[in-house]
Design an enzyme around this catalytic site. Structure first.
Site, PDB file in Angstrom:
ATOM      1  N   GLY A  51       0.792  -1.200   0.036  1.00  0.00           N
ATOM      2  CA  GLY A  51       0.054   0.008  -0.070  1.00  0.00           C
ATOM      3  C   GLY A  51       1.095   1.315  -0.044  1.00  0.00           C
ATOM      4  NE  ARG A  95       5.555  -3.068  -4.603  1.00  0.00           N
ATOM      5  CZ  ARG A  95       4.377  -3.163  -4.558  1.00  0.00           C
ATOM      6  NH1 ARG A  95       3.680  -3.100  -3.280  1.00  0.00           N
ATOM      7  NH2 ARG A  95       3.397  -3.706  -5.480  1.00  0.00           N
ATOM      8  CG  ASP A 245       0.144   2.397  -5.601  1.00  0.00           C
ATOM      9  OD1 ASP A 245      -1.134   2.119  -5.971  1.00  0.00           O
ATOM     10  OD2 ASP A 245       0.816   2.049  -4.883  1.00  0.00           O
ATOM     11  CE  LYS A 256      -1.689  -4.181  -6.953  1.00  0.00           C
ATOM     12  NZ  LYS A 256      -0.647  -4.499  -7.006  1.00  0.00           N
TER      13      LYS A 256
HETATM   14  O1  MRU Z   1       0.675  -3.967  -4.707  1.00  0.00           O
HETATM   15  P1  MRU Z   1      -0.029  -3.189  -3.676  1.00  0.00           P
HETATM   16  O2  MRU Z   1      -0.584  -4.319  -2.715  1.00  0.00           O
HETATM   17  O3  MRU Z   1       1.024  -2.416  -2.708  1.00  0.00           O
HETATM   18  O4  MRU Z   1      -0.840  -2.083  -4.565  1.00  0.00           O
HETATM   19  C1  MRU Z   1      -1.590  -1.111  -3.587  1.00  0.00           C
HETATM   20  C2  MRU Z   1      -2.511  -0.389  -4.253  1.00  0.00           C
HETATM   21  O5  MRU Z   1      -2.587  -0.182  -5.551  1.00  0.00           O
HETATM   22  C3  MRU Z   1      -3.479   0.681  -3.464  1.00  0.00           C
HETATM   23  O6  MRU Z   1      -4.679   0.720  -3.907  1.00  0.00           O
HETATM   24  C4  MRU Z   1      -2.490   1.946  -3.395  1.00  0.00           C
HETATM   25  O7  MRU Z   1      -1.526   1.732  -2.841  1.00  0.00           O
HETATM   26  C5  MRU Z   1      -3.439   2.832  -2.427  1.00  0.00           C
HETATM   27  S1  MRU Z   1      -3.357   2.352  -0.647  1.00  0.00           S
HETATM   28  C6  MRU Z   1      -3.860   3.678   0.208  1.00  0.00           C
END
Ligand code: MRU
Length: 352
Positions: A51, A95, A245, A256
């Protein structure tokens, strides 16, 4: 308001990072304590901590505690500066898509460099770094609380909300972004119904959002990713809430994988599509969605069903981007700690 034990934090003596290993949810709640830089980077890249805001907070706290632990072994000022910068670089590279990670690391680097220039070292320097990392977390909690209040304005009695991935308590310091208003709506008796996309390949919706919402007592309906058009075409969804993100300077949104598809479907069927996130996710240095670096992940995430058995033949090719970009033209509104904006220009003005 709904509060699980925080998914990211510090041990009581502030010597170690503590995180809930999200790869084990919902079957086991395992908290990991560490001050080892490689273990922290590994936890971020394997999505044990995940996240966008949560990885920024984990990186800041992780940088402070791993540096603390390493400098107890000695070294001169130059060695220590090189060490801190190398830890920061490793973390930022763990990441690439969520800007919150590099934002938090850069904020820690700025404070480190300024403190060293001011002649700080030893305990003084360690305290400054720890305080800065704790502030990053505290500020994130407050931002998420405001996002929850601002997003709540969109929710009526019994609203049916579709969400994707996990943008809840587990993905931030506390409360959540896309799920924050839903938790508040529950608390205020609005009885929202939350539809949760399972979110292949890593199932953040099925494993994490469903866990979070069921624990909060919400009416939670899990659907496969390919059911969104069926739901929206039959009038079962009032609005879509997603996190983000990275928001580019023109309002395009990386989130995502699968988010863009939802936005297209929502636009076709006239369902409002909202992006909720703290302004730390806005990146004015990235002009548009095409310039956002999209993380591509291991083929096994697709050929195997979440750390279980292989389900595709050997030799098959795999395309596995972890994120996609939704053009700003498909976004009905942006919700940040500063308010609810029905166009991106107003979102940007709120930052001035
Ligand atoms: O790969 P992840 O599980 O880290 O992806 C997370 C997302 O895409 C969330 O929607 C995004 O980080 C927002 S979290 C408040």
């Amino acid at each position: 308001m709904f509060v699980l034990k925080d998914a990211v934090g510090l041990t009581e003596d502030a010597s170690k990072l503590v995180f809930l290993d999200q790869t084990q949810l919902p079957l086991k709640e395992v908290y990991v304590e560490t001050d080892d830089i490689d273990e922290i980077c590994d936890a971020i890249s394997r999505l044990k901590v995940r996240g966008a805001p949560a990885i920024g907070v984990a990186a800041a706290l992780g940088l402070a505690v791993s540096f603390n632990s390493a400098i107890r072994c000695g070294g001169n000022t130059e060695d220590r500066a090189a060490l801190f910068h190398s830890y920061a670089e490793k973390l930022a590279a763990s990441r690439p898509t969520a800007v919150n990670l590099s934002w938090a690391v850069n904020r820690m680097l700025f404070v480190f460099d300024r403190s060293v220039r001011d002649g700080l070292s030893g305990t003084g320097l360690r305290h400054v770094l720890l305080d800065e990392a704790i502030s990053i977390k505290t500020e994130d909690i407050e931002k998420c609380r405001m996002i929850s209040e601002n997003g709540l304005k969109l929710i009526g009695k019994g609203s049916r909300i579709l969400t994707h991935c996990n943008a809840g308590h587990l993905a931030v310091s506390r409360y959540g972004t896309a799920l924050g208003p839903v938790h508040l709506a529950l608390e205020r008796g609005l009885e929202p119904v939350i539809y949760v996309d399972e979110t292949r390949p890593l199932l953040q919706g099925a494993r994490l959002t469903a866990y979070e919402m069921v624990r909060d007592g919400a009416e939670t309906i899990l659907v496969c990713d390919n059911m969104a058009a069926s739901l929206m075409s039959s009038g079962k969804i009032d609005m879509v809430f997603v996190g983000c993100d990275r928001i580019a300077a023109n309002g395009d949104v990386a989130n995502k994988i699968g988010t863009c598809g939802l936005a297209v479907i929502a636009s076709y069927f006239g369902v409002p599509f909202y992006v909720l996130g703290p302004t730390t996710t806005y990146d004015p240095d990235t002009p548009d969605g095409k310039s956002i670096i999209i993380e591509h992940r291991r083929a096994e995430e697709v050929t195997e069903m979440f750390y279980s058995e292989r389900m595709a033949p050997e030799g098959v090719g795999v395309y596995n981007p972890a994120f996609d970009v939704t053009p700003s033209s498909l976004v009905t509104g942006y919700v940040s700690e500063y308010g609810l904006f029905d166009n991106f220009e107003d979102f940007k003005k709120s930052l001035i």
